[in-house]
Design an enzyme around this catalytic site. Structure first.
Site, mmCIF file in Angstrom:
data_model
loop_
_atom_site.group_PDB
_atom_site.id
_atom_site.type_symbol
_atom_site.label_atom_id
_atom_site.label_comp_id
_atom_site.label_asym_id
_atom_site.label_seq_id
_atom_site.Cartn_x
_atom_site.Cartn_y
_atom_site.Cartn_z
ATOM 1 N N GLU A 1 0.861 -1.190 0.000
ATOM 2 C CA GLU A 1 0.000 0.000 0.000
ATOM 3 C C GLU A 1 0.902 1.246 0.000
ATOM 4 O OE1 GLU A 1 -1.536 0.793 3.965
ATOM 5 O OE2 GLU A 1 -3.395 1.627 3.154
ATOM 6 N N LYS B 1 -9.473 1.560 -1.936
ATOM 7 C CA LYS B 1 -9.670 1.012 -0.576
ATOM 8 C C LYS B 1 -11.043 1.382 -0.030
ATOM 9 C CE LYS B 1 -7.096 1.023 3.859
ATOM 10 N NZ LYS B 1 -5.835 1.506 4.447
ATOM 11 N N ASN C 1 0.392 -1.252 5.208
ATOM 12 C CA ASN C 1 1.305 -0.508 6.104
ATOM 13 C C ASN C 1 0.666 -0.625 7.483
ATOM 14 O OD1 ASN C 1 3.215 1.874 4.575
ATOM 15 N ND2 ASN C 1 1.514 1.074 3.380
ATOM 16 N N CYS D 1 -4.660 -3.041 2.826
ATOM 17 C CA CYS D 1 -4.400 -2.981 4.261
ATOM 18 C C CYS D 1 -5.603 -3.316 5.135
ATOM 19 C CB CYS D 1 -3.785 -1.640 4.642
ATOM 20 S SG CYS D 1 -2.954 -1.790 6.243
ATOM 21 N N GLU E 1 -5.974 8.479 7.976
ATOM 22 C CA GLU E 1 -6.392 8.137 6.605
ATOM 23 C C GLU E 1 -7.704 8.806 6.238
ATOM 24 O OE1 GLU E 1 -5.964 4.346 4.589
ATOM 25 O OE2 GLU E 1 -5.074 3.587 6.422
ATOM 26 N N ASN F 1 -7.167 5.935 -1.669
ATOM 27 C CA ASN F 1 -6.057 5.025 -1.414
ATOM 28 C C ASN F 1 -6.258 3.865 -2.392
ATOM 29 O OD1 ASN F 1 -4.161 3.287 -0.361
ATOM 30 N ND2 ASN F 1 -4.644 3.763 1.769
HETATM 31 N N1 CDT Z 1 -2.961 1.254 6.523
HETATM 32 C C1 CDT Z 1 -3.890 0.642 7.272
HETATM 33 O O1 CDT Z 1 -5.004 0.444 6.858
HETATM 34 N N2 CDT Z 1 -3.488 0.285 8.501
HETATM 35 C C2 CDT Z 1 -4.408 -0.267 9.466
HETATM 36 C C3 CDT Z 1 -4.064 0.236 10.818
HETATM 37 C C4 CDT Z 1 -5.115 1.094 11.301
HETATM 38 S S1 CDT Z 1 -4.744 1.672 12.916
HETATM 39 C C5 CDT Z 1 -5.948 2.816 13.124
HETATM 40 C C6 CDT Z 1 -4.375 -1.786 9.503
HETATM 41 O O2 CDT Z 1 -5.436 -2.382 9.622
HETATM 42 O O3 CDT Z 1 -3.295 -2.383 9.484
#
Ligand code: CDT
Length: 304
Positions: free
Chosen positions: A47, A127, A196, A171, A145, A110
């Protein structure tokens, strides 16, 4: 005749804020070259693979925000990656921040693009499950985000790639059963994912030891319950002061991890995905047409 597709997951180490796009694109091309040399027919990148994970900051300056976004794909900085795909006959899925102009309005998503073995766009996913908040919240890891991206509006599309049906997810999407179910109802045989994921969340210190378990658990369950191959690429290591988990992996429709990254570096994992395994697993339990009962999958109004 046996059907298969050799998949490379291209985990990357951090893309620091100070990195120039050209330098980052060079790194991705080097990974794609390694993937092709290893016999991969498709590669998946993380991502937001072209930049640092900028939603970890509250940024107000519009020019600074826009510098993280791609107004066109491929653009002048990324064209070389697409040319490499055509030269190597190895397509890829790439996560990036998309700046779209729709009906005269600017929209930000995203996004992950699937690019074919000819270096041309095959399909796009935006996303759907956008986590975090739009403003920093006390006691919570800053994850904004929802400040920078609106939820995806393309549903869960599936695209034909060398005759194989491929869907994508980004993600946080990987934690939701709806992602796999919708993709597989749409016919996906392979789900490509980029992520990420912070190693630590201020809001949940009690769950810290479960971060990698909670990374793999939903992907293994999603693969098993939907009889689909899952290939997921992490951005890993300490990026601009924040630790991101690795654990990039390729998961079979049995739910087994077929290959897993062992480092937090730029690392390639490759596996030949046997697509016939899908129908074997489907026969055992998850023949959707035969056993699913959509007529019973309804909310009962007076119980909700
Ligand atoms: N990038 C991403 O979606 N990361 C989320 C962490 C969110 S923490 C508020 C994940 O689910 O890994």
């Amino acid at each position: 005749m046996a059907r298969d597709l050799t998949i490379a997951v291209c985990q990357t180490s951090p893309i620091q804020k100070s990195a120039q796009r050209a330098e980052t694109v060079d790194r991705l091309i080097a990974l794609l070259e390694r993937a092709a040399a290893a016999g991969a027919e498709i590669a998946v990148f993380p991502e937001l693979a072209l930049t640092t994970f900028f939603p970890r900051w509250r940024i107000d300056d519009q020019a600074e925000i826009e510098a993280f976004f791609e107004p066109a794909m491929p653009g002048p900085q990324t064209q070389r990656l697409y040319d490499a795909a055509a030269r190597l006959r190895t397509g890829f899925a790439l996560g990036y921040a998309e700046l779209a102009r729709v009906d005269g309005k600017t929209r930000r998503f995203n996004t992950m693009d699937l690019v074919g073995q000819d270096g041309k766009l095959v399909g796009r996913y935006r996303k759907v499950h956008v986590p975090g908040s739009s403003e920093p919240e006390p006691g919570t890891t800053v994850h904004l985000e929802r400040r920078y991206f609106e939820p995806g509006d393309l549903g869960f599309p599936v695209f034909s790639y060398r005759g194989v049906r491929i869907g994508m997810a980004i993600c946080n999407d990987r934690r939701w059963p709806e992602t796999y179910r919708m993709l597989c109802l749409n016919g996906a045989e392979i789900v490509l994912i980029g992520y990420n994921t912070p190693l630590l969340l201020d809001e949940a210190p009690a769950l810290a030891h479960l971060r990698m378990f909670h990374n793999h658990l939903p992907m293994q369950a999603g693969a098993y319950q939907n009889t689909v191959w899952v290939a997921a690429a992490a951005k890993a290591g300490i990026e601009d002061g924040q630790a991101l988990i690795g654990g990039s992996c390729i998961i079979a429709p049995t739910g087994e991890i077929a290959a897993q990254a062992m480092s937090l570096d730029d690392e390639l994992i490759v596996h030949r995905a046997d697509l016939d395994l899908i129908s074997v697993c489907r026969k055992v339990n998850f023949d959707f047409a035969k056993y699913r009962r959509p007529d019973q999958y309804r909310l009962i109004a007076d119980q909700v």
